[in-house]
Design an enzyme around this catalytic site. Structure first.
Site, PDB file in Angstrom:
ATOM      1  N   GLU A  60       0.818  -1.218   0.000  1.00  0.00           N
ATOM      2  CA  GLU A  60       0.000   0.000   0.000  1.00  0.00           C
ATOM      3  C   GLU A  60       0.849   1.264   0.000  1.00  0.00           C
ATOM      4  OE1 GLU A  60      -3.166   0.173  -0.291  1.00  0.00           O
ATOM      5  OE2 GLU A  60      -4.065  -1.662   0.491  1.00  0.00           O
ATOM      6  N   GLU A  93      -3.967 -10.409  -0.504  1.00  0.00           N
ATOM      7  CA  GLU A  93      -4.855 -10.365   0.657  1.00  0.00           C
ATOM      8  C   GLU A  93      -6.259 -10.727   0.175  1.00  0.00           C
ATOM      9  OE1 GLU A  93      -4.623  -6.594   2.842  1.00  0.00           O
ATOM     10  OE2 GLU A  93      -2.458  -6.574   2.570  1.00  0.00           O
TER      11      GLU A  93
END
Ligand code: IPT
Length: 933
Positions: A409, A475
């Site tokens: 991220e 994820e």
């Protein structure tokens, strides 16, 4: 500018990163590999002096008052400062590289002794992890400094040490420029949180040592080395035993350098990608059954001791997990030793996350073309690049690592280009991974296309597109609270498409801080910005105990697939490197809860192959509840299980003998009197308020029709719609209630306060002369209504009735989409055993596909199926309580007999609940009966 904000000096005098190893003084010790036996290794962990200052500016030249603190630890876990949980938002303004002027500082001091032998050699000090940066002094002289909390920092302190006593002082800052790169979703904790040790080195001994492997050979960057297989010296590698996560065979390479023996555990394996986009390990297509793992411990913070890591890896094995993404930083090197030994495929992730840039202007935006993003700024290039370099150089010799990840991220910018290019050039034997590459359509050098929380349909689109790189879910199946419920469905698709190589469930364990026996989370420590319980999203609880979601992942990840046709059992081996004959397959024919035939099979089935077996059983002509084939694959424990419903005619339930029956129709109630019972039906509220059988009251309060469930974490989005309908502030209306013969007919509706009714229903209660009550519900749900949490009858029963028995799905809680870990059968339980201690209390304890529950001397049964729940907690209480210690037991036990309960999904961060698992039908009909046991 303060020195720790200076991007041109993010470290000083730190040694160049080398591969991780421990040097030994003898060959035998090196082969044994117990580092504590090495004369060249001195662990400095222990009780150190500690002084804490809220502002680094207040640190005096001479500290006179010292406390004690254990090393490794985080000082917030020892009463200094407070734990601080924030996910995306930085806990200070986004003004890189500047951090708050009031920068907390912990000063550590410890003495150590060096004898002549050490003094005659060089002495190095190694810090495996210090958050966020530190300045090192030996005997009051400045040695150097370093940043990069989860990376190794080594200093040559030979010129600073004396024979005899020496003093080590470490000044640790809470924040530094590097903190901008460490905006991971976790408790922000500071201090020396991993091992600190000294190494005694020959002045001329090798520093960086590199071991590379193929399927045929081992190459060592040093000339003088020997290869061992166990304790035996190997002279040739003609028929090498290869390494894989199922059979992690390790050779030992001992490098001899000056007086040092330096051991490495070496696994021979090759990583590749097929033309179809499959991930190949030694040429075999492998699926990654993964999990994301953080360093987290409810009492130790970010310190995860060796034994703790080992125990947790064994638990992962138990859940059929074969892959770990080290979200979102490299763990301590010992972790990789364990993964090499126990067998895991690892995605090693760089210590970089700059997520908080998305919310620097409020909102949440990946405006990566904006020059604010430091991933695109030249002055940050070195800070980014050195982190991936330090990781790769430290960890490069571990066979378990199959991908290098550039971090998490962090947008996408030129600094990512640099990192990817450097990594691919440095190590061509592994794959380069960065999920953020999706922001530029993966148009960079990454070797896998990686996404997070992609829904199943969208994943399938990737599977079908013509990018032939493997597709990886770094994820998915967000495991917050009760859940995840969707992992099974993901895996049906992952097995279908070669290019879908699997993924890593988010995440392994709940992050919490235990205070007085209660697990605390964001907001419990007075944080100025926080993300509440978003850190409690583990597949296992903080103490690593399992929940239903853990078992569901185990089932989705299991390594067999079976089906039955007649007596023919087809068994598919989903292992990649293991013949199924290493396990025993136990089969049982279970009829109405009784085993009527069973057998064992040793299935000699090679990996990825299928075989058919003829099972020796004869099915009965009919049964009462159902007949099933239960399959269990057993090793040291059960590694896989499946259940198949068998085609046996189910006879309807037995009839009871008739008796006398009398109805007394009063103003507010109808009394039904039979031979040994007295029922009271409340006409005003349209339901039973008393059931007395043989003089014993079975109901503790009036029965209600309800739809509410205490929102699960995975209901966190839909709950706003549920609350919008005011399902939690519900009115039940009876339009008409009349007695017709032996039937009580109720016409009614349910509506949230201030809303029009969302459900209009007819309930028909038929009372038979033997006392049996037949309940028939027919309802219509308003057209534009959101799907219902659940729907069913809530009975309040006296608490003293502790145990109950049921024929349904169990033994763990299960929901329509989270049921592959359970089997239909006859079980016993109690309200107490049904309780699941989710960190934030929520809906739990459901059982689907139930035909009978016997409780309080009553039998609730159906010819079809219902769902039930027995709890000592009211849904309202579970909704209100924010921590487990706030829960107060209900006066009575609550039994829910439900038409249905919506599924679980993983919408706390993942996609919305799949349509097929929502209670969204507009017409509902539902029947069950209540009788005396
Ligand atoms: C995703 C993060 O990568 C992970 O660290 C964690 O925060 C997770 O979410 C939520 O628990 S980012 C999310 C905005 C998709």
């Amino acid at each position: 500018m303060r020195s720790y904000e200076n991007l041109n000096l993010i470290s000083e005098n730190r040694e160049p990163q080398r591969s991780y190893y421990i040097p030994y003084d003898t060959l035998e010790k090196a082969i044994e590999g117990n580092k504590y036996d090495s004369k060249y290794y001195k662990l400095l962990n222990g009780q150190w002096d500690f002084a804490y200052f809220e502002r680094d500016i207040d640190v005096p030249d001479i500290i006179t008052k010292w406390d004690k603190i254990p090393v490794p630890s985080n000082w917030q876990m020892h009463g200094y400062d407070k734990p601080y949980y924030t996910n995306v938002n930085y806990p200070y303004p986004v003004d890189p590289p500047y951090v708050p002027d009031d920068n907390p500082c912990g000063v550590y001091a410890v003495d150590f002794n060096l004898d002549t032998q050490w003094i005659n050699r060089d002495t190095y000090i190694v810090f495996e992890g210090v958050n966020s940066c530190f300045y090192l002094y030996v005997n009051d002289k400045y040695v150097g400094h370093s940043q990069g909390s989860h990376l190794q920092s080594e200093f040559n302190i030979s010129q600073f040490v004396n024979e005899g006593n020496n003093k080590l002082t470490v000044k640790v800052l809470k924040w530094c420029a590097g903190s901008y790169l460490e905006d991971q979703d976790f408790f922000r904790l500071s201090g020396i949180f991993r091992d600190v040790y000294l190494l005694s080195r020959d002045k001329e001994s090798a520093r960086d040592i590199e071991i590379t492997v193929t399927n045929k050979n081992i190459f060592v960057s040093e000339k003088d080395f020997v290869i061992y297989d166990g304790k035996n010296k190997i002279t040739s590698l003609d028929n090498p035993i290869l390494w894989n996560a199922e059979k992690p065979h390790l050779y030992t390479v001992i490098v001899k350098s000056c007086s040092e023996y330096i051991p490495f555990k070496v696994g021979m394996r090759e990583i590749g990608v097929s033309g179809k986009g499959e991930l190949l390990i030694n040429g075999i297509s492998v699926k990654l059954k993964g999990i994301n793992r953080h360093d987290t411990h409810p009492n130790l913070g970010h310190y995860t001791p060796y034994e703790h890591m080992r125990a947790e890896l064994l638990k992962m094995k138990e859940l059929n997990i074969n892959c770990i993404r080290t979200s979102h930083y490299p763990p301590t090197p010992e972790f990789f030793n364990l993964c090499d030994e126990l067998g895991f495929y690892v995605v090693d992730e760089t210590d970089i996350e700059i997520h908080g840039f998305t919310s620097r202007n409020t909102g949440y935006e990946y405006d990566i073309d904006n020059e604010d993003w430091i991933c695109g700024q030249k002055q940050w290039k070195n800070a980014f690049l050195e982190r991936v370099q330090r990781m790769v150089e430290r960890d490069k010799n571990h066979p378990c690592i199959i991908m290098w990840s550039m971090g998490n991220e962090s947008g996408y910018g030129s600094n990512h280009d640099e990192m990817i290019a450097w990594t691919k050039n440095r190590d061509k034997s592994r794959l380069a991974h960065y999920e953020g590459s999706g922001l530029i359509n993966d148009k960079c050098g990454v070797d896998v296309v990686s996404r997070m929380y992609t829904g199943i349909e969208d994943m399938e689109k990737f599977a079908k597109n013509n990018d032939m790189r493997p597709f990886f879910l770094c994820e998915y199946s967000h495991s917050m609270g009760n859940g995840p419920g969707d992992v099974w469905d993901y895996w049906q698709k992952i097995y279908q498409y070669p290019k879908l190589i699997g993924g890593c469930v988010w995440e392994w364990a709940d992050h919490t801080v235990e205070v007085d026996g209660v697990y605390k989370y964001g907001g419990d420590f007075g944080e100025a910005t926080h993300d509440h319980n978003f850190c409690c999203d583990g597949l296992v609880f903080a103490d690593r105990s399992f929940k239903a979601g853990s078992l569901e992942v185990k089932a989705a990840y299991q390594y067999i697939k079976t089906c039955i046709e007649g007596n023919k059992l087809t068994v598919k081996n989903l292992y990649d490197f293991t013949n199924l004959k290493e396990y025993t397959l136990l089969w049982k024919i279970v009829c109405d809860g009784d085993v009527i035939k069973s057998g064992n099979l040793v299935c000699d089935i090679e990996p990825h192959e299928t075989k058919v077996y003829e099972l020796d059983f004869i099915l009965p002509e009919s049964c009462k509840l159902g007949c099933y084939l239960d399959i269990s694959l057993l090793g040291k424990y059960e590694v896989a299980m499946e259940q198949h419903a068998l085609d046996v005619n189910i006879q309807s339930q037995e009839n009871y003998s008739a008796g006398e029956l009398q109805f007394i129709d009063e103003k507010e109630s109808i009394k039904i009197i039979g031979t040994n019972f007295l029922y009271t039906f409340n006409k005003h509220y349209g339901n039973f308020e008393s059931i007395v059988i043989d003089g014993e009251e079975k109901l503790a309060a009036i029965t209600k029709l309800t739809v509410w469930r205490a929102p699960t974490d995975n209901d966190r989005n839909v709950k706003h719609q549920w609350c919008g309908q005011n399902f939690n502030k519900m009115f039940s209306k009876v339009y008409d209630c009349r007695l017709e013969g032996n039937r009580i007919i109720v016409e009614g509706s349910l509506a949230g306060i201030s809303r029009s009714p969302f459900l209009r229903f007819n309930n028909i209660f038929t009372i038979l002369s033997n006392g049996e009550i037949q309940v028939e519900f027919e309802g219509k749900v308003k057209e534009d209504c959101v799907y219902l949490p659940r729907l069913g009858f809530e009975f309040q029963i006296p608490k003293k009735n502790k145990r109950f028995k049921y024929f349904g799905m169990g033994p763990s809680e299960n929901y329509i989409d989270m049921c592959h870990h359970s089997k239909i059968g006859m079980y016993e339980s109690s309200a107490k055993e049904e309780y699941v201690p989710y960190i934030v209390p929520q809906e739990h304890g459901n059982h689907i596909k139930t035909k009978i529950i016997e409780i309080v001397g009553l039998k609730f049964s159906t010819n079809k199926e219902f769902e039930f729940n027995v709890s000592n907690y009211a849904s309202e209480m579970l909704t209100k309580a924010m921590h487990t210690n706030e829960l107060k037991e209900n006066e009575n036990t609550i039994l829910r007999i439900d038409y249905k309960n919506s599924g679980i999904g993983s919408n706390s961060c993942g996609p919305e609940l799949l349509e097929q698992y929502r209670l969204k039908e507009k017409y509902i009909s539902f029947k069950f009966s209540i009788s005396k046991l």
